[in-house]
Design a protein around this motif. Structure first.
Motif, PDB file in Angstrom:
ATOM      1  N   SER A  93       0.822  -1.114   0.013  1.00 38.39           N
ATOM      2  CA  SER A  93      -0.169   0.035  -0.028  1.00 38.39           C
ATOM      3  C   SER A  93       0.843   1.260   0.104  1.00 38.39           C
ATOM      4  N   VAL A  94       1.867   1.258   0.943  1.00 39.04           N
ATOM      5  CA  VAL A  94       2.804   2.428   0.815  1.00 39.04           C
ATOM      6  C   VAL A  94       3.520   2.627  -0.336  1.00 39.04           C
ATOM      7  N   ARG A  95       4.054   1.570  -0.879  1.00 39.48           N
ATOM      8  CA  ARG A  95       4.651   1.637  -2.160  1.00 39.48           C
ATOM      9  C   ARG A  95       3.715   2.059  -3.356  1.00 39.48           C
ATOM     10  N   ASN A  96       2.286   1.597  -3.246  1.00 42.77           N
ATOM     11  CA  ASN A  96       1.424   2.019  -4.437  1.00 42.77           C
ATOM     12  C   ASN A  96       1.158   3.379  -4.454  1.00 42.77           C
ATOM     13  N   ILE A  97       0.932   3.953  -3.030  1.00 42.13           N
ATOM     14  CA  ILE A  97       0.989   5.255  -2.879  1.00 42.13           C
ATOM     15  C   ILE A  97       1.997   6.309  -3.510  1.00 42.13           C
TER      16      ILE A  97
END
Length: 248
Positions: A93-97
């Protein structure tokens, strides 16, 4: 969600003023204290969700130093407080953001913001560029790219030149020829252009023709003259320039 959970949404209701005031007055410490309060009273699920919302808000407001602190803290805390499967989903999720924000900046050629984002969050720009050659980092043509990127970077300032040098270094590391030619031209990096053109005369001919045929590029004609004299003194090499040559 309990008693504390709604605090997260109240804090994010006025993201711009809240984030700027908190970061100016108390720095990352207050934000992390809020996170720990949510974690202890509401559990990992609520706290992680709120923290991800907060990360998105910092990126939206271009608070990249703060975003970097949040990213590092989120990744550490995720490993300490979540199960294996939850940790993987949390990291994703962090990387996607971060990747979505990089794509937004690159698509709009907001290059100074992109540099600040990469430096603030330690985002892996090299890996991103390798995957986005035909995506958000794609340039339609040399002429339109040189004009647009020149307008975006505003090369008259020292910071813009430093940003361009930062980008050029990364483009060279992935051999992204389209961007290398444009950034080296804006920076007047003669040695970079000479190294490219002495091994790719087809690219040189297309480059020379484009600069001479566009009145907007008159400021680069002196650069063109120097390159022409330097290239005339070395042997010819007719290796193909690749698909970008046809778009010049």
């Amino acid at each position: 969600m309990g008693v504390i959970g709604p605090i997260c949404f109240l804090l994010l209701a006025d993201q711009l003023s809240y984030l700027k005031n908190v970061y100016r007055d108390d720095g990352i410490e207050l934000l992390l204290a809020i996170y720990w309060l949510l974690l202890n009273l509401e559990g990992p699920a609520v706290s992680q969700y709120c923290a991800l919302r907060l990360l998105q808000a910092t990126l939206d407001e271009s608070l990249y130093e703060l975003a970097g602190e949040l990213v590092r803290f989120l990744l550490r805390s995720g490993g300490n407080h979540l199960t294996g499967g939850e940790t993987s989903a949390h990291v994703a999720s962090v990387r996607n953001i971060l990747e979505n924000h990089a794509g937004y900046l690159m698509s709009g050629k907001e290059l100074s913001k992109l540099v600040a984002f990469v430096k603030g969050t330690q985002f892996d720009l090299v890996d991103y560029l390798q995957r986005e050659r035909l995506g958000s980092a794609h340039l339609d043509s040399f002429a339109s790219g040189l004009e647009l990127i020149g307008q975006k970077l505003q090369m008259g300032t020292l910071q813009s030149r430093l940003d361009a040098e930062f980008l050029l270094k990364h483009m060279c590391s992935v051999k992204f020829k389209e961007w290398i030619v444009i950034l080296a031209t804006l920076l007047r990096r003669m040695e970079v252009l000479f190294d490219l053109f002495q091994h790719d005369r087809r690219l040189w001919k297309a480059y020379s023709t484009t600069l001479q045929s566009h009145p907007a590029f008159e400021e680069y004609l002196d650069l063109l003259d120097v390159l022409e004299h330097k290239l005339a003194s070395v042997g010819d090499d007719d290796r193909q320039g690749g698909p970008f040559v046809d778009q010049l």
